[in-house]
Design an enzyme around this catalytic site. Structure first.
Site, short mmCIF file in Angstrom:
data_model
loop_
_atom_site.label_atom_id
_atom_site.label_comp_id
_atom_site.label_asym_id
_atom_site.label_seq_id
_atom_site.Cartn_x
_atom_site.Cartn_y
_atom_site.Cartn_z
N GLU A 165 0.83 -1.23 0.00
CA GLU A 165 0.00 0.00 0.00
C GLU A 165 0.85 1.26 0.00
O GLU A 165 0.50 2.25 0.64
CB GLU A 165 -0.93 0.00 1.23
CG GLU A 165 -2.30 -0.49 0.92
CD GLU A 165 -2.69 -0.18 -0.50
OE1 GLU A 165 -2.61 1.00 -0.88
OE2 GLU A 165 -3.03 -1.11 -1.23
C1 FAD Z 1 2.25 -9.76 0.40
C2 FAD Z 1 2.04 -8.66 -0.58
C3 FAD Z 1 0.75 -8.30 -0.94
C4 FAD Z 1 0.54 -7.29 -1.87
N1 FAD Z 1 -0.74 -6.99 -2.28
C5 FAD Z 1 -0.91 -6.17 -3.35
C6 FAD Z 1 -2.20 -6.02 -3.95
O1 FAD Z 1 -3.21 -6.55 -3.47
N2 FAD Z 1 -2.30 -5.26 -5.08
C7 FAD Z 1 -1.23 -4.64 -5.64
O2 FAD Z 1 -1.38 -4.00 -6.66
N3 FAD Z 1 0.01 -4.76 -5.08
C8 FAD Z 1 0.19 -5.50 -3.96
N4 FAD Z 1 1.44 -5.65 -3.41
C9 FAD Z 1 2.55 -4.90 -3.98
C10 FAD Z 1 3.05 -3.79 -3.05
O3 FAD Z 1 2.11 -2.75 -2.96
C11 FAD Z 1 4.43 -3.34 -3.60
O4 FAD Z 1 5.33 -4.39 -3.31
C12 FAD Z 1 4.89 -2.04 -3.00
O5 FAD Z 1 4.07 -0.99 -3.45
C13 FAD Z 1 6.35 -1.72 -3.37
O6 FAD Z 1 6.60 -1.94 -4.72
P1 FAD Z 1 7.85 -2.83 -5.15
O7 FAD Z 1 7.76 -4.10 -4.39
O8 FAD Z 1 7.89 -2.94 -6.62
O9 FAD Z 1 9.11 -2.04 -4.63
P2 FAD Z 1 9.86 -0.88 -5.43
O10 FAD Z 1 8.88 0.11 -5.93
O11 FAD Z 1 10.79 -1.48 -6.39
O12 FAD Z 1 10.67 -0.19 -4.25
C14 FAD Z 1 11.88 -0.77 -3.71
C15 FAD Z 1 12.40 0.14 -2.61
O13 FAD Z 1 12.70 1.44 -3.14
C16 FAD Z 1 12.02 2.41 -2.40
N5 FAD Z 1 11.62 3.51 -3.27
C17 FAD Z 1 10.98 3.45 -4.46
N6 FAD Z 1 10.75 4.67 -4.94
C18 FAD Z 1 11.24 5.54 -4.03
C19 FAD Z 1 11.29 6.95 -3.94
N7 FAD Z 1 10.77 7.73 -4.87
N8 FAD Z 1 11.89 7.50 -2.88
C20 FAD Z 1 12.39 6.73 -1.90
N9 FAD Z 1 12.36 5.38 -1.92
C21 FAD Z 1 11.79 4.80 -2.98
C22 FAD Z 1 10.81 1.73 -1.79
O14 FAD Z 1 10.34 2.41 -0.64
C23 FAD Z 1 11.38 0.36 -1.50
O15 FAD Z 1 12.02 0.36 -0.26
C24 FAD Z 1 1.66 -6.62 -2.44
C25 FAD Z 1 2.95 -6.97 -2.06
C26 FAD Z 1 3.15 -7.98 -1.17
C27 FAD Z 1 4.56 -8.37 -0.84
#
Ligand code: FAD
Length: 596
Positions: free
Chosen positions: A443
């Site tokens: 989220e």
């Molecule tokens: C168990 C689980 C359930 C989930 N359920 C859903 C769901 O129902 N629907 C859905 O659509 N998604 C869902 N997600 C996805 C979840 O919302 C994303 O994993 C999350 O938004 C982060 O995206 P990412 O994993 O691609 O990380 P990335 O976007 O690749 O980020 C990696 C790291 O970089 C940091 N970062 C990225 N951009 C910036 C910035 N501009 N400034 C500072 N730091 C930054 C982040 O904070 C993070 O620490 C789920 C994930 C999990 C693991």
């Protein structure tokens, strides 16, 4: 053995003694009839459902996990989940605070908030299935066409169907502007959606007859980035004109993720293979529409943190009373036993009180924000509606990030109370740690919440929303500042309020010179603001408790002790956080990337 007792007494305190919600409802035409007895009766029944039906499935669900059948591409949830879900539907629980126009019971959001806290304590993974449905309901109610509302809302409200939010793709998480799923318009007004989504919670399961996916995708010729994203509703089974279910829509689960916690929540990879969908809202305005669901989900995730903090605390206290190790430094406390219960040791108490304070502060804030939403939805006064919406916007990233960071701290402390017995599976303490970790990630990670708070909600409107909240604090300080009994609470609250004002101004100035300064300070800043909000609520709770301390009810004595602990042992963290926020971004950016 793990235990969970719904914290009804503390809920009653916040609802009826701190916030006086029934009086507030009298002003709101929609809820004017809701009284204290109704609220308490619903919560008592809700607490029974949480404690007796889904809590017993928490540890077994963690062990069972979810299974994908590759032949049918359907997901089996853990044993007992489906029956519990049926009971939930039969009890009318999904409809609690939904609109009566769609079959809802129209009860205030504050009741749903307390109910969901209890569900999350009892079984976070199970609660994710109905929890997401509620967000889908809110999104469709605000942005769906009349036909979409007629088809989907009554089924989501009754719980016969569940909802999902399909945003994430393997190359696009935080930055949704990168998403690639395509939507091709069809002659009949529908769209064919093609693409791969990952990490979709409740993306496939056996609890309900249909799943309503809300999917972000791109129309042909859509502008690049987040301005080219549209929102679609894509049912698992197509819905015929008479509302009955038709053929399977090709949106299939291709894998269920193996993960650190919430094993019983099906986190699915979904393949959309020219699946039929329908536009929700305007073309290219999908992200804004989806934000209705995302904001609801952010509050929901904060509530997950609160639920886990409470249940972890309850179990750790029971253990600390029972487990005997070593003698108290100040002499034996249980002379009839070979050692004292570990609850006599100061640091064990510190861990327990930390979790307790974070649960009680979190509950006050979460119910307060639910009351703001009730007012926003029900008031006739446009100015009040706008003021409530602004306050909800300001507090949402704090609820999401502060409550989930606190849950991580608290569940870890509570596991530590169990010593080695907490690290092995038998006690259930380690599951709370594992389950709570995801709440800081999904989220919008807590970093993203912090950027939202400092960048958009505070600096984005020159601090106007924050100043309004500051005025609330100033009024309280003014009213109680001369009361000797309140000094321990008022002085640090007023002091922190001044410091936040100065810090905000300083960060605003720095951000003019270098936008990275926001990124360098935001996480610390959010935590400072979280403490400011908690300090305000703990001071208010202390006021109520002081007024009633002669009643003989030990509840008020405990509330005062917890408030004093909070101000003495947790709030001072802000001094370090303010220093690190002020240290700026240079120490983070100075090192060249190659040197990492
Ligand atoms: C168990 C689980 C359930 C989930 N359920 C859903 C769901 O129902 N629907 C859905 O659509 N998604 C869902 N997600 C996805 C979840 O919302 C994303 O994993 C999350 O938004 C982060 O995206 P990412 O994993 O691609 O990380 P990335 O976007 O690749 O980020 C990696 C790291 O970089 C940091 N970062 C990225 N951009 C910036 C910035 N501009 N400034 C500072 N730091 C930054 C982040 O904070 C993070 O620490 C789920 C994930 C999990 C693991």
């Amino acid at each position: 053995m793990a235990q969970y007792v719904p914290p009804l007494r503390d809920m009653h305190f916040v609802l009826h003694e701190l916030l006086n919600v029934a009086d507030e409802f009298k002003r709101l035409p929609r809820h004017a009839e809701i009284d204290v007895d109704t609220i308490n009766a619903v919560l008592e029944e809700g607490g029974k459902f949480a404690a007796e039906v889904i809590f017993p499935l928490n540890i077994s669900g963690d062990g069972d996990g979810c299974m994908l059948d590759p032949a049918t591409r359907e997901v089996r949830t853990p044993k007992g989940f489906k029956q519990a879900y049926q009971q939930y539907v039969e009890g009318g629980w999904p409809a609690l605070s939904c609109d009566p126009d769609y079959g809802g019971q129209g009860l205030p959001v504050v009741i749903n908030q307390c109910f969901y806290e209890m569900l999350n304590s009892a079984n976070q993974a199970w609660t994710m299935y109905p929890g997401l449905s509620h967000g889908a309901y809110e999104c469709l109610r605000e942005h769906g066409t009349a036909e979409e509302k007629a088809i989907y809302l009554p089924k989501l409200v009754s719980g016969e169907w569940t909802g999902t939010m399909c945003l994430t793709e393997s190359h696009c998480g935080t930055d949704l502007g990168l998403l690639r799923t395509k939507a091709e318009p069809q002659a009949d007004g529908s769209y064919k959606l093609t693409g791969e989504k990952i990490f979709i919670s409740a993306g496939e399961h056996d609890l309900a007859a249909n799943i309503v996916h809300l999917v972000l995708a791109r129309l042909p010729e859509a502008p690049a980035g987040s301005k080219g994203i549209s929102l679609f509703v894509v049912p698992k089974f197509k819905v015929l004109h008479d509302g009955s279910l038709g053929e399977r829509n090709p949106v299939y689960c291709t894998a269920v993720e193996h993960k650190m916690g919430i094993h019983a929540s099906a986190t699915c990879q979904l393949s959309l293979e020219a699946a039929t969908g329908f536009l929700v809202g305007q073309p290219h305005k999908g992200l804004a529409a989806m934000f209705v669901m995302m904001n609801a989900a952010r509050l929901g995730v904060g509530n997950q943190g609160l639920g886990l903090t409470e249940v972890a605390y309850q179990n750790a206290v029971t253990y600390a009373r029972d487990r005997i190790q070593m003698r108290s430094l100040s002499g034996p406390k249980a002379a009839n036993q070979p050692a004292d219960p570990i609850i006599v040791h100061p640091d064990v108490r510190k861990m327990l009180l930390t979790a307790r304070a974070y649960a009680e502060g979190g509950r006050a804030l979460a119910i307060y924000i639910a009351l703001l939403i009730d007012k926003e939805l029900s008031t006739d006064d446009d100015e009040e509606r706008k003021a409530c919406a602004d306050e909800v916007a300001l507090l949402t990233p704090i609820v999401k990030a502060f409550l989930t960071d606190n849950a991580w701290i608290s569940t870890s402390h509570c596991m530590q109370v169990f010593g080695g017995h907490g690290y092995i599976k038998a006690t259930g303490a380690e599951q709370y740690v594992r389950d709570s970790r995801i709440n800081m990630i999904y989220e919008g990670t807590n970093t993203i919440q912090a950027l939202d708070l400092l960048g958009r909600k505070v600096l984005g409107d020159n601090g106007a929303k924050l100043k309004r909240f500051g005025r609330r604090i100033a009024e309280f300080v003014e009213e109680h500042g001369t009361d000797e009994a309140m000094q321990d609470f008022i002085n640090p609250l007023a002091d922190l309020g001044d410091k936040v004002t100065k810090l905000t101004a300083e960060l605003g100035m720095k951000a003019f010179g270098n936008a990275d300064e926001v990124g360098g300070a935001a996480v610390d800043y959010l935590r400072v603001c979280g403490h400011l909000v908690f300090a305000y609520f703990f001071a208010r709770m202390a006021r109520v408790a002081l007024d009633k301390k002669d009643s003989g009810d030990p509840f008020y004595a405990a509330k005062l002790h917890t408030a004093r602990f909070y101000f003495a042992k947790l709030l001072p963290e802000t001094a370090g956080l303010i220093r690190t926020a002020r240290a700026g971004v240079a120490p983070l950016m100075a090192m060249e990337e190659a040197l990492f």
